[in-house]
Scaffold this motif. Structure first.
Motif, PDB file in Angstrom:
ATOM      1  N   PRO A   1       0.822  -1.217   0.000  1.00 14.37           N
ATOM      2  CA  PRO A   1       0.000   0.000   0.000  1.00 14.37           C
ATOM      3  C   PRO A   1       0.851   1.261   0.000  1.00 14.37           C
ATOM      4  O   PRO A   1       2.015   1.248   0.412  1.00 14.37           O
ATOM      5  N   ARG A   2       0.246   2.370  -0.449  1.00 15.27           N
ATOM      6  CA  ARG A   2       0.935   3.658  -0.445  1.00 15.27           C
ATOM      7  C   ARG A   2       0.115   4.738   0.255  1.00 15.27           C
ATOM      8  O   ARG A   2       0.325   5.925   0.044  1.00 15.27           O
TER       9      ARG A   2
ATOM     10  N   SER B   1      -5.335   2.788  -0.527  1.00 14.92           N
ATOM     11  CA  SER B   1      -4.795   1.562  -1.120  1.00 14.92           C
ATOM     12  C   SER B   1      -4.602   0.474  -0.070  1.00 14.92           C
ATOM     13  O   SER B   1      -4.722  -0.719  -0.381  1.00 14.92           O
ATOM     14  N   ASP B   2      -4.353   0.858   1.171  1.00 14.31           N
ATOM     15  CA  ASP B   2      -4.211  -0.132   2.239  1.00 14.31           C
ATOM     16  C   ASP B   2      -5.523  -0.883   2.450  1.00 14.31           C
ATOM     17  O   ASP B   2      -5.553  -2.120   2.533  1.00 14.31           O
TER      18      ASP B   2
ATOM     19  N   ALA C   1     -11.755   5.558   3.086  1.00 17.05           N
ATOM     20  CA  ALA C   1     -11.631   7.008   3.067  1.00 17.05           C
ATOM     21  C   ALA C   1     -11.029   7.474   1.743  1.00 17.05           C
ATOM     22  O   ALA C   1     -10.586   6.669   0.922  1.00 17.05           O
ATOM     23  N   ALA C   2     -11.025   8.772   1.540  1.00 18.79           N
ATOM     24  CA  ALA C   2     -10.450   9.339   0.322  1.00 18.79           C
ATOM     25  C   ALA C   2      -8.940   9.078   0.274  1.00 18.79           C
ATOM     26  O   ALA C   2      -8.296   8.921   1.320  1.00 18.79           O
TER      27      ALA C   2
ATOM     28  N   LEU D   1      -2.221   4.067  -7.197  1.00 17.64           N
ATOM     29  CA  LEU D   1      -2.008   2.651  -6.887  1.00 17.64           C
ATOM     30  C   LEU D   1      -3.349   1.947  -6.711  1.00 17.64           C
ATOM     31  O   LEU D   1      -3.555   0.846  -7.220  1.00 17.64           O
ATOM     32  N   SER D   2      -4.285   2.578  -6.001  1.00 20.43           N
ATOM     33  CA  SER D   2      -5.603   1.968  -5.815  1.00 20.43           C
ATOM     34  C   SER D   2      -6.281   1.727  -7.156  1.00 20.43           C
ATOM     35  O   SER D   2      -6.829   0.646  -7.412  1.00 20.43           O
ATOM     36  N   LEU D   3      -6.244   2.724  -8.033  1.00 15.59           N
ATOM     37  CA  LEU D   3      -6.851   2.566  -9.355  1.00 15.59           C
ATOM     38  C   LEU D   3      -6.182   1.448 -10.137  1.00 15.59           C
ATOM     39  O   LEU D   3      -6.851   0.622 -10.766  1.00 15.59           O
TER      40      LEU D   3
END
Length: 317
Positions: free
Chosen positions: A6-7, A11-12, A28-29, A38-40
């Motif tokens: 995660p970053r 993302s976590d 959360a945002a 990273l999430s995308l």
């Protein structure tokens, strides 16, 4: 491939959720651009080859698609601020003008004449995130087109996939380049190592490719890629030869010099021109897609060159 580290907060939560069976969760945002992209990237990859140990049912989980939509809205809002030519009367000519702009710093020129071998390895590390799945995002457009535009896209994609011969696929050619550079050719091996600028470039084509409403933007993206490919790839090949690369190492770049000289005409006129004639209401989207990729590529090049100028690595690790 393995899930990346995660970053940030967003993302976590997303990465932790994917290690379990599909279930509702809240998040959360994003904390930062690194966290956002990273999430995308993690969510988009569910539509490609997936992640080790992640249930395939997550791909179309309604809750997860809602999370992705929120991230896409933030990304799209940023892209919407980019200036796009208003005149759509001659899209092929406008694309030629856009791709002939001086743009940002010349990363390919630096690599041709000045890059060290370690810097070329870094460059290939960044590019591996896309090149090991090269052409796949644009293939999503095929069932969304018809007629001449569809035929033109398929003509380009056939070359990208080596005319049906595995060893001639551009994805496979890039593996030979990575092998010559002593890099890991495993799909997605360097996702953890690259920054958000690299992930954003990849997320852009997934954003356009996975939404039918953005089919025009995806064609503009591909056209801009093909129309700005020949010169830079000649520089990359010559730079690698300067550093001792043999024919097998440079074949990927040499192939693009030859193929993309033809592809740029097909992309501008046969693909985008035909598409805009059939769906003129989406002509502005074609130019939008081109502007997005040109801007994000310039931003990525500026990031890499600025790090090198400071005597630092352009990678996260």
């Amino acid at each position: 491939m393995k899930l990346p580290a995660p970053r940030g907060t967003h993302s976590d939560v997303v990465i932790a959720a994917l290690t379990q069976d599909p279930h509702p969760f809240t998040v959360a945002a994003p904390d930062s651009e690194e966290d956002l992209h990273l999430s995308l990237f993690v969510l988009y990859e569910l539509h490609y080859r997936g992640w080790d140990g992640v249930d395939d049912r997550w791909e179309w989980d309604p809750g997860l698609l809602g999370v992705r939509a929120g991230l896409e809205a933030r990304f799209e809002a940023e892209l919407r601020r980019l200036p796009v030519p208003a005149d759509t009367s001659d899209v092929p000519r406008t694309l030629i003008a856009m791709t002939n702009e001086s743009g940002g710093p010349s990363l390919s020129g630096y690599i041709r004449g000045r890059a060290t071998l370690d810097q070329f390895r870094e460059f290939a590390t960044h590019r591996s995130v896309y090149h090991l799945r090269e052409a796949d995002p644009h293939t999503f457009a095929i069932p969304r087109l018809s007629g001449a535009a569809k035929a033109a896209l398929i003509e380009i994609q056939i070359d990208e996939y080596g005319q049906g011969t595995a060893r001639r696929m551009h994805q496979e050619m890039f593996k030979a380049t990575m092998t010559a550079l002593g890099l890991d050719t495993t799909y997605g091996a360097y996702v953890d190592a690259v920054g958000w600028q690299t992930l954003a470039n990849n997320n852009l084509m997934s954003l356009f490719g996975l939404h039918r409403r953005w089919r025009g933007a995806l064609l503009g993206h591909l056209a801009a890629y093909e129309m700005t490919s020949t010169g830079p790839n000649r520089n990359y090949g010559n730079g690698l030869r300067r550093l001792g690369g043999d024919a097998a190492a440079t074949r990927f770049y040499d192939e693009h010099v030859e193929a993309d000289a033809v592809h740029e005409q097909i992309a501008a006129y046969d693909m985008c021109g035909s598409f805009c004639a059939a769906e003129p209401e989406l002509a502005a989207d074609v130019l939008f897609g081109a502007r997005c990729v040109l801007t994000l590529e310039d931003r990525w090049a500026e990031h890499v060159l600025s790090r090198w100028a400071a005597g630092e690595t352009s990678l996260r690790a």
